[in-house]
Design an enzyme around this catalytic site. Structure first.
Site, PDB file in Angstrom:
ATOM      1  N   HIS A  94      21.025  42.394  49.435  1.00  0.00           N
ATOM      2  CA  HIS A  94      20.444  43.619  48.855  1.00  0.00           C
ATOM      3  C   HIS A  94      19.026  43.381  48.336  1.00  0.00           C
ATOM      4  CE1 HIS A  94      24.264  45.988  48.799  1.00  0.00           C
ATOM      5  NE2 HIS A  94      24.807  44.794  48.672  1.00  0.00           N
ATOM      6  N   ASN A 167      28.420  51.012  47.253  1.00  0.00           N
ATOM      7  CA  ASN A 167      27.761  51.089  48.556  1.00  0.00           C
ATOM      8  C   ASN A 167      27.852  52.511  49.092  1.00  0.00           C
ATOM      9  OD1 ASN A 167      26.933  48.424  48.816  1.00  0.00           O
ATOM     10  ND2 ASN A 167      28.760  47.780  49.945  1.00  0.00           N
ATOM     11  N   HIS A 358      25.695  44.671  37.390  1.00  0.00           N
ATOM     12  CA  HIS A 358      26.861  43.787  37.318  1.00  0.00           C
ATOM     13  C   HIS A 358      28.118  44.650  37.257  1.00  0.00           C
ATOM     14  CE1 HIS A 358      29.668  40.796  36.390  1.00  0.00           C
ATOM     15  NE2 HIS A 358      29.386  40.542  35.127  1.00  0.00           N
ATOM     16  N   TYR A 381      27.849  38.290  39.611  1.00  0.00           N
ATOM     17  CA  TYR A 381      26.642  39.064  39.277  1.00  0.00           C
ATOM     18  C   TYR A 381      25.886  38.502  38.077  1.00  0.00           C
ATOM     19  CZ  TYR A 381      27.781  42.339  42.927  1.00  0.00           C
ATOM     20  OH  TYR A 381      28.027  42.890  44.161  1.00  0.00           O
TER      21      TYR A 381
HETATM   22 FE1  HDE Z   1      27.434  42.550  45.851  1.00  0.00          FE
HETATM   23  N1  HDE Z   1      26.115  41.163  45.187  1.00  0.00           N
HETATM   24  N2  HDE Z   1      28.807  41.113  46.142  1.00  0.00           N
HETATM   25  N3  HDE Z   1      28.746  43.909  46.648  1.00  0.00           N
HETATM   26  N4  HDE Z   1      26.112  44.001  45.604  1.00  0.00           N
HETATM   27  C1  HDE Z   1      24.859  41.403  44.815  1.00  0.00           C
HETATM   28  O1  HDE Z   1      23.857  40.538  42.880  1.00  0.00           O
HETATM   29  C2  HDE Z   1      28.735  39.858  45.664  1.00  0.00           C
HETATM   30  C3  HDE Z   1      30.004  43.664  47.091  1.00  0.00           C
HETATM   31  C4  HDE Z   1      26.290  45.337  45.783  1.00  0.00           C
HETATM   32  O2  HDE Z   1      20.548  46.832  43.511  1.00  0.00           O
HETATM   33  C5  HDE Z   1      24.192  40.192  44.200  1.00  0.00           C
HETATM   34  O3  HDE Z   1      22.059  40.939  41.606  1.00  0.00           O
HETATM   35  C6  HDE Z   1      29.957  39.142  45.925  1.00  0.00           C
HETATM   36  C7  HDE Z   1      30.736  44.880  47.281  1.00  0.00           C
HETATM   37  C8  HDE Z   1      25.065  46.043  45.517  1.00  0.00           C
HETATM   38  O4  HDE Z   1      20.473  44.992  42.349  1.00  0.00           O
HETATM   39  C9  HDE Z   1      25.305  39.150  44.203  1.00  0.00           C
HETATM   40  C10 HDE Z   1      30.756  40.014  46.598  1.00  0.00           C
HETATM   41  C11 HDE Z   1      29.862  45.870  46.948  1.00  0.00           C
HETATM   42  C12 HDE Z   1      24.141  45.070  45.168  1.00  0.00           C
HETATM   43  C13 HDE Z   1      26.437  39.895  44.856  1.00  0.00           C
HETATM   44  C14 HDE Z   1      30.042  41.248  46.729  1.00  0.00           C
HETATM   45  C15 HDE Z   1      28.629  45.251  46.564  1.00  0.00           C
HETATM   46  C16 HDE Z   1      24.823  43.807  45.221  1.00  0.00           C
HETATM   47  C17 HDE Z   1      22.897  39.811  44.830  1.00  0.00           C
HETATM   48  C18 HDE Z   1      32.157  39.778  47.141  1.00  0.00           C
HETATM   49  C19 HDE Z   1      30.085  47.376  47.009  1.00  0.00           C
HETATM   50  C20 HDE Z   1      22.689  45.277  44.815  1.00  0.00           C
HETATM   51  C21 HDE Z   1      21.829  40.073  43.787  1.00  0.00           C
HETATM   52  C22 HDE Z   1      33.060  39.292  46.184  1.00  0.00           C
HETATM   53  C23 HDE Z   1      31.132  47.831  46.130  1.00  0.00           C
HETATM   54  C24 HDE Z   1      22.514  45.553  43.357  1.00  0.00           C
HETATM   55  C25 HDE Z   1      22.541  40.572  42.640  1.00  0.00           C
HETATM   56  C26 HDE Z   1      21.056  45.804  43.051  1.00  0.00           C
HETATM   57  C27 HDE Z   1      24.222  42.591  44.903  1.00  0.00           C
HETATM   58  C28 HDE Z   1      27.621  39.322  45.036  1.00  0.00           C
HETATM   59  C29 HDE Z   1      30.551  42.378  47.420  1.00  0.00           C
HETATM   60  C30 HDE Z   1      27.486  46.031  46.181  1.00  0.00           C
HETATM   61  C31 HDE Z   1      24.971  37.837  44.854  1.00  0.00           C
HETATM   62  C32 HDE Z   1      30.226  37.699  45.525  1.00  0.00           C
HETATM   63  C33 HDE Z   1      32.185  45.018  47.725  1.00  0.00           C
HETATM   64  C34 HDE Z   1      24.836  47.540  45.616  1.00  0.00           C
HETATM   65  O5  HDE Z   1      25.665  38.801  42.894  1.00  0.00           O
END
Ligand code: HDE
Length: 716
Positions: A94, A167, A358, A381
């Site tokens: 993202h 999402n 987060h 997060y």
């Molecule tokens: Fe994320 N995800 N994600 N994700 N995600 C990040 O956090 C992660 C998942 C989502 O505009 C990271 O600050 C794991 C689902 C959005 O700043 C990180 C898993 C959904 C955004 C991270 C998921 C999301 C992130 C990268 C599986 C939809 C952007 C930078 C367990 C419900 C937020 C950050 C923004 C961002 C980890 C799965 C949505 C690495 C480990 C499911 C919208 O922490």
């Protein structure tokens, strides 16, 4: 930590004036807080970071005019040192995104569901900051690639920040957080040559997903038009996981969060998406920015699907499985309130880039479920911000600070802003009279208490049997698509798999994944790839509660109006000004807008003898940036367009992309010159007054789908 003390500035107050009549307390608080940290340098002296006024910002200190530079030059050293460290790590996923401020307001007190204050007070506006993003590409990648879109909302409530980090698709690729690094490594550009940027059309992605059948449903969503939205405001949003809401009596229900765009849901066509990625890589962020600057504020309704605790097991899938959605035909969405985005950030880095969302930022009245993907996110997060934002004090950054007071005994660390008073940063203490103290849980205003869910079990590493059906909901999605949406999905799989070098990966995806979703889908994709068509699924299809879910088809999700749509108006010398005026009036009434485009940026002379200044040239703003094209009447202008390649290409491209096109009066001849057949969206020859109502109706339909076959014969 102290809440900001300064009152909202005059500027902040005037931004709010007259926008509403309800309680603005919360919005004021966030604006005032950001105001505390905003810098306006106009009229101010240029200084070093320690406030020393600078006399010469053009020449470094040297020994003699041509001599070597001196180490003593503290001004140059400070400036360059700061510059050297301007970049912070981009988000690991993202990374590419855009943000905006706004507010959320509940429709009514949802006290039966939750005690969360911001959902209990319809008279209150809760400030929000929203960030939309793509997933795969780096920070500078294009907006319109085929990808999932992040939809992250930070609610600054009076009880703390609530982040709904969702999402634009309701399901996810994997069921367990432990697979996330594998999935991300597979979808990211390939390890050896860092290609492709921004897309999933490459071997490692398809290798992984073809071996991981739990991804089948979500991959189908990403191959659908949902992965190429026209604009952020035309996207739905989903919390994906099952959450809990808890009311003042302590009763809990399961919920799925939904954002429903007031503008309706609609997408680009693939050719447009690809061209836009080159012609305007900032297409989505530009639209969001411009709409807000123009006062055309994007809006979404927040809703929940509510599932009683006792109904947890009544579905043919597991509520905790994030690769499943709850069909709206089984559980309707109850609307809770509306979000309006009405203010652009002042500084991209300070606000959008430093925003730290987060899934674990919640407030009393909301709680997690045991979804194993969500449980892993609860760790990830905070952890990621430590390297991205440089330490554990990232919640002190203005964009992340709650609007309510926050106090605890956490101390020190990199970049600490707060100057904590007192001598006893521990609990219990008697030296500072025990402050800050716990707040017992209560019906309202109490401390956070986790929902006391009974748990028993054996410690093990195992996927629940109830997570074992990977295809039924993918089939449900496929069956719910209209004929045109199905064609687009077939096209997307064929395009992506066509970029995969290894035949065995293509075959595995077709035979072991697509054949289990739908045989026709598998056969059509196989045909396009020159592979033998699979004869039967490899997994026995299960009996399901629903065969179709009309709520999943975008064609059922149009708003029925043209609010916020954008129309290109082609003008040249001799154009009929009255036609232009009539169109602009009609669009204004409907909340749509237009840009005047001429062969160059120079003013044109209308048939009525007036000078008309275009907003841009046709080459500067191509048809792919618009929802529809309007050519006013005027013999001389029509003649010019008939011999102008840019104008003819403009019309052909708009036709190919199935857009509404109006060719008024004399401009009607252009249709026959280009061999374009009239249809419900190609209106030619009549006077503007007659054409405009049908033109508006065609824009509301978003595309002329009936034209799709004919349009294939038009050069790309
Ligand atoms: Fe994320 N995800 N994600 N994700 N995600 C990040 O956090 C992660 C998942 C989502 O505009 C990271 O600050 C794991 C689902 C959005 O700043 C990180 C898993 C959904 C955004 C991270 C998921 C999301 C992130 C990268 C599986 C939809 C952007 C930078 C367990 C419900 C937020 C950050 C923004 C961002 C980890 C799965 C949505 C690495 C480990 C499911 C919208 O922490």
């Amino acid at each position: 930590m102290p809440a900001p003390k300064k009152p909202a500035s005059a500027e902040a107050a005037s931004e709010l004036a007259g926008t509403d009549t309800t309680d603005r307390r919360n919005r004021n608080a966030k604006l005032a807080q950001l105001q505390d940290f905003r810098e306006d340098a106009s009229g101010q002296a240029l200084t070093t970071n320690t406030g020393t006024r600078i006399a010469d910002n053009k020449n470094s200190l040297k020994a003699g005019e041509r001599g070597p530079s001196l180490l003593e030059d503290f001004i140059m050293r400070e400036k360059i040192t700061h510059f050297d460290h301007e970049r912070i790590p981009e988000r690991v996923v993202h990374a590419r995104g855009a943000g905006a401020h706004g507010y959320f307001q509940a429709y009514e007190a949802a006290t039966d569901l939750t005690k969360a204050d911001f959902l209990n007070h319809p008279d209150k506006q809760t400030p929000v900051f929203v960030r939309f993003s793509t997933v795969q590409g780096p920070r500078g990648s294009a907006d319109t690639v085929r990808d999932v879109r992040g939809f992250a909302v930070k609610f600054y409530t009076d009880e703390g920040n609530f982040d709904l980090v969702g999402n634009n698709m309701p399901v996810f690729f994997i069921q367990d957080a432990i697979k996330f690094p594998d999935f991300v490594h597979a979808v990211k550009p390939e390890a050896h040559n860092e290609m492709p940027t921004g897309g999933s059309a490459h071997d490692t992605f398809w290798d992984f997903v073809s071996l991981q059948p739990e991804s089948a449903h979500m991959v189908l969503w990403t191959m659908s038009d949902r992965a190429i939205p026209v604009t952020y405001r035309a996207m739905q949003g989903f919390g994906v996981h099952t959450f809990r809401l808890i009311n003042a009596e302590g009763r809990s229900v399961f919920v799925k969060f939904h954002w429903k765009p007031v503008s309706g849901v609609f997408s680009l066509v693939w050719d447009e998406a690809q061209k836009l990625a080159g012609k305007d890589p900032d297409f989505h962020r530009r639209q969001l920015w411009n709409d807000i600057e123009n006062g055309d504020y994007p809006e979404w309704e927040l809703g929940v699907q509510v599932i009683a605790e006792e109904d947890e097991d009544k579905f043919d899938f597991d509520l905790l499985d994030p690769t499943k959605l709850v069909p709206e035909e089984l559980v309707p969405v109850r609307k809770l309130g509306k979000m309006v985005l009405n203010r652009n950030p002042d500084n991209f880095f300070a606000e959008t880039e430093q925003a730290a969302f987060h899934v674990g930022h919640i407030v009393p009245g909301i709680d997690f479920s045991n979804d194993p993907l969500m449980q892993g996110r609860l760790f990830s997060y905070t952890d990621t911000q430590l390297s991205r934002l440089g330490g554990p004090n990232f919640n002190e950054i203005p964009i992340n600070r709650p609007v309510c007071p926050f106090h605890n005994n956490q101390r020190d660390a990199m970049h600490r802003q707060t100057i904590n008073k007192g001598r006893a940063p521990y609990e219990p203490n008697s030296i500072d009279s025990g402050w800050p103290k716990e707040t017992p849980p209560a019906a309202s205003g109490g401390g956070f208490e986790s929902y006391p869910q009974a748990i028993s079990g054996v410690k093990l590493r195992k996927r629940a049997e109830s997570f074992g059906d990977h295809f039924s909901q993918a089939t449900l999605f496929w069956n719910s698509m209209s004929a045109v949406e199905k064609e687009h999905i077939i096209g997307a799989y064929s395009f992506e798999l066509g970029k995969v070098e290894r035949t065995f990966i293509r075959e595995r995806q077709v035979n072991e994944i697509l054949a289990n979703i739908d045989l026709t889908l598998a056969k059509r994709v196989a045909e396009n790839l020159g592979l033998p068509a699979p004869k039967a699924p490899t997994v026995t299809p299960r009996k399901t509660q629903l065969k179709q879910s009309p709520a999943l088809s975008q064609l059922n999700l149009l708003a029925g109006n043209i609010k916020s749509r954008k129309v290109a108006v082609l003008i040249a010398d001799g154009v009929r000004d009255a036609d232009v005026k009539q169109l602009l009036d009609a669009l204004k009434k409907q909340g749509a807008s237009a840009k005047l485009l001429a062969p160059s940026s120079a003013a044109v002379k209308t048939a009525e003898g007036k000078a008309l200044t275009p907003d841009d040239s046709m080459l500067g703003l191509p048809s792919i940036a618009f929802d529809a094209v309007f050519v006013p009447g005027g013999a001389q202008a029509a003649k010019t367009f008939g011999t102008d390649g840019a104008a003819l290409h403009y019309l052909l491209e708009a036709y190919k992309h199935l857009k509404a096109i109006a060719l008024c009066g004399e401009a009607g001849d252009l249709a026959s010159q280009l061999y374009l057949e009239a249809d419900e969206g190609l209106l030619s020859g009549a006077k503007a007054a007659q054409v405009i109502p049908a033109f508006v109706a065609a824009i509301a339909q978003h595309r002329v789908w009936a034209r799709e076959d004919k349009a294939k014969r038009v050069p790309a």
